[in-house]
Motif scaffolding. Structure first.
Motif, PDB file in Angstrom:
ATOM      1  N   ALA A   1       0.827  -1.215   0.000  1.00 52.64           N
ATOM      2  CA  ALA A   1       0.000   0.000   0.000  1.00 52.64           C
ATOM      3  C   ALA A   1       0.861   1.265   0.000  1.00 52.64           C
ATOM      4  O   ALA A   1       1.921   1.319   0.628  1.00 52.64           O
ATOM      5  N   SER A   2       0.347   2.272  -0.713  1.00 51.75           N
ATOM      6  CA  SER A   2       0.994   3.592  -0.661  1.00 51.75           C
ATOM      7  C   SER A   2       0.721   4.194   0.717  1.00 51.75           C
ATOM      8  O   SER A   2      -0.068   3.664   1.496  1.00 51.75           O
ATOM      9  N   HIS A   3       1.358   5.333   0.984  1.00 52.32           N
ATOM     10  CA  HIS A   3       1.182   5.957   2.302  1.00 52.32           C
ATOM     11  C   HIS A   3      -0.288   6.308   2.563  1.00 52.32           C
ATOM     12  O   HIS A   3      -0.799   6.090   3.667  1.00 52.32           O
ATOM     13  N   GLU A   4      -0.972   6.833   1.557  1.00 48.84           N
ATOM     14  CA  GLU A   4      -2.387   7.203   1.720  1.00 48.84           C
ATOM     15  C   GLU A   4      -3.266   5.965   1.917  1.00 48.84           C
ATOM     16  O   GLU A   4      -4.128   5.950   2.794  1.00 48.84           O
ATOM     17  N   GLU A   5      -3.012   4.924   1.120  1.00 52.81           N
ATOM     18  CA  GLU A   5      -3.773   3.680   1.267  1.00 52.81           C
ATOM     19  C   GLU A   5      -3.487   3.029   2.615  1.00 52.81           C
ATOM     20  O   GLU A   5      -4.375   2.447   3.234  1.00 52.81           O
ATOM     21  N   LEU A   6      -2.246   3.131   3.049  1.00 55.16           N
ATOM     22  CA  LEU A   6      -1.843   2.535   4.316  1.00 55.16           C
ATOM     23  C   LEU A   6      -2.676   3.085   5.470  1.00 55.16           C
ATOM     24  O   LEU A   6      -3.137   2.327   6.326  1.00 55.16           O
ATOM     25  N   GLU A   7      -2.884   4.380   5.491  1.00 55.62           N
ATOM     26  CA  GLU A   7      -3.687   4.994   6.555  1.00 55.62           C
ATOM     27  C   GLU A   7      -5.112   4.444   6.573  1.00 55.62           C
ATOM     28  O   GLU A   7      -5.675   4.179   7.632  1.00 55.62           O
ATOM     29  N   HIS A   8      -5.698   4.243   5.401  1.00 48.35           N
ATOM     30  CA  HIS A   8      -7.057   3.693   5.318  1.00 48.35           C
ATOM     31  C   HIS A   8      -7.093   2.244   5.809  1.00 48.35           C
ATOM     32  O   HIS A   8      -7.996   1.858   6.547  1.00 48.35           O
ATOM     33  N   HIS A   9      -6.103   1.464   5.384  1.00 48.26           N
ATOM     34  CA  HIS A   9      -6.041   0.061   5.799  1.00 48.26           C
ATOM     35  C   HIS A   9      -5.843  -0.056   7.312  1.00 48.26           C
ATOM     36  O   HIS A   9      -6.468  -0.895   7.967  1.00 48.26           O
ATOM     37  N   LEU A  10      -4.977   0.782   7.858  1.00 42.41           N
ATOM     38  CA  LEU A  10      -4.739   0.732   9.308  1.00 42.41           C
ATOM     39  C   LEU A  10      -5.969   1.194  10.080  1.00 42.41           C
ATOM     40  O   LEU A  10      -6.239   0.692  11.170  1.00 42.41           O
ATOM     41  N   PHE A  11      -6.730   2.133   9.520  1.00 48.12           N
ATOM     42  CA  PHE A  11      -7.976   2.551  10.147  1.00 48.12           C
ATOM     43  C   PHE A  11      -8.944   1.369  10.241  1.00 48.12           C
ATOM     44  O   PHE A  11      -9.557   1.134  11.284  1.00 48.12           O
ATOM     45  N   VAL A  12      -9.076   0.617   9.162  1.00 49.95           N
ATOM     46  CA  VAL A  12      -9.949  -0.557   9.167  1.00 49.95           C
ATOM     47  C   VAL A  12      -9.466  -1.565  10.203  1.00 49.95           C
ATOM     48  O   VAL A  12     -10.259  -2.119  10.969  1.00 49.95           O
ATOM     49  N   PHE A  13      -8.166  -1.778  10.254  1.00 49.94           N
ATOM     50  CA  PHE A  13      -7.585  -2.720  11.213  1.00 49.94           C
ATOM     51  C   PHE A  13      -7.920  -2.290  12.647  1.00 49.94           C
ATOM     52  O   PHE A  13      -8.386  -3.092  13.461  1.00 49.94           O
ATOM     53  N   ARG A  14      -7.672  -1.010  12.951  1.00 54.90           N
ATOM     54  CA  ARG A  14      -7.958  -0.499  14.305  1.00 54.90           C
ATOM     55  C   ARG A  14      -9.444  -0.597  14.627  1.00 54.90           C
ATOM     56  O   ARG A  14      -9.823  -0.902  15.756  1.00 54.90           O
ATOM     57  N   TYR A  15     -10.292  -0.320  13.659  1.00 55.48           N
ATOM     58  CA  TYR A  15     -11.737  -0.355  13.883  1.00 55.48           C
ATOM     59  C   TYR A  15     -12.215  -1.778  14.177  1.00 55.48           C
ATOM     60  O   TYR A  15     -13.027  -1.991  15.068  1.00 55.48           O
ATOM     61  N   VAL A  16     -11.697  -2.754  13.456  1.00 55.79           N
ATOM     62  CA  VAL A  16     -12.049  -4.158  13.708  1.00 55.79           C
ATOM     63  C   VAL A  16     -11.615  -4.558  15.112  1.00 55.79           C
ATOM     64  O   VAL A  16     -12.365  -5.212  15.845  1.00 55.79           O
ATOM     65  N   VAL A  17     -10.419  -4.168  15.507  1.00 56.25           N
ATOM     66  CA  VAL A  17      -9.936  -4.479  16.861  1.00 56.25           C
ATOM     67  C   VAL A  17     -10.834  -3.805  17.901  1.00 56.25           C
ATOM     68  O   VAL A  17     -11.183  -4.404  18.915  1.00 56.25           O
ATOM     69  N   TRP A  18     -11.231  -2.565  17.653  1.00 53.44           N
ATOM     70  CA  TRP A  18     -12.089  -1.822  18.586  1.00 53.44           C
ATOM     71  C   TRP A  18     -13.446  -2.511  18.736  1.00 53.44           C
ATOM     72  O   TRP A  18     -13.938  -2.684  19.855  1.00 53.44           O
ATOM     73  N   ILE A  19     -14.060  -2.907  17.621  1.00 53.31           N
ATOM     74  CA  ILE A  19     -15.357  -3.598  17.667  1.00 53.31           C
ATOM     75  C   ILE A  19     -15.229  -4.889  18.463  1.00 53.31           C
ATOM     76  O   ILE A  19     -16.036  -5.181  19.342  1.00 53.31           O
TER      77      ILE A  19
END
Length: 147
Positions: free
Chosen positions: A37-55
């Motif tokens: 992932a590019s830097h911009e895509e990376l931020e989106h992917h990590l957001f999804v990862f953090r959100y799944v962990v939070w849920i």
């Protein structure tokens, strides 16, 4: 009153299991994308990862509360093998589960870790987490009696 409450608690208990385990399966394809992932895509992917962990984390809190209430209202003995073994598994893994993903995600964001190494750590944590939860789930469904 208990006759009406128990089925609702059981529903929320099962629902919290689904929310605790289910969202993690979306992370398998996401792990592949994290490496390139590019830097911009990376931020989106990590957001999804953090959100799944939070849920999953908050669903786990509901899971524990409803499990304790079901145990109490159901009149089960606390030392039943199918109750005690999953409690032991989850308590043993508590420290792992609490810090399995967040430090690695933060290290990726800050650029402090090689991305391939980080994805490897996240993959290991994901598999370990799922094995722990699915083993506990099996005990709750199969209810094996060892003693």
């Amino acid at each position: 009153m208990i006759g009406y409450l128990y089925p609702w608690l059981l529903f929320f208990h099962v629902f919290s299991v689904i929310l605790s385990i289910g969202p993690y399966f979306i992370l398998f394809p996401l792990l592949r994308r994290l490496q390139e992932a590019s830097h911009e895509e990376l931020e989106h992917h990590l957001f999804v990862f953090r959100y799944v962990v939070w849920i999953s984390k908050h669903a786990g809190h509901l899971l524990v509360v409803t499990g304790v209430l079901l145990w109490w209202l159901g009149g089960y003995r606390w030392n039943t093998s199918w109750i005690l073994i999953p409690i032991f598994i989850l308590l043993s893994a508590l420290f792992f589960l609490a810090r399995a993903f967040s430090p690695t995600i933060k290290a990726i964001q800050e650029g402090k870790i090689d991305r391939r190494e980080a994805v490897g750590k996240l993959r290991f944590s994901l598999y370990a987490y799922l094995v722990i939860l699915l083993a506990s789930l099996w005990f709750m469904i199969a209810k094996p009696t060892y003693w």
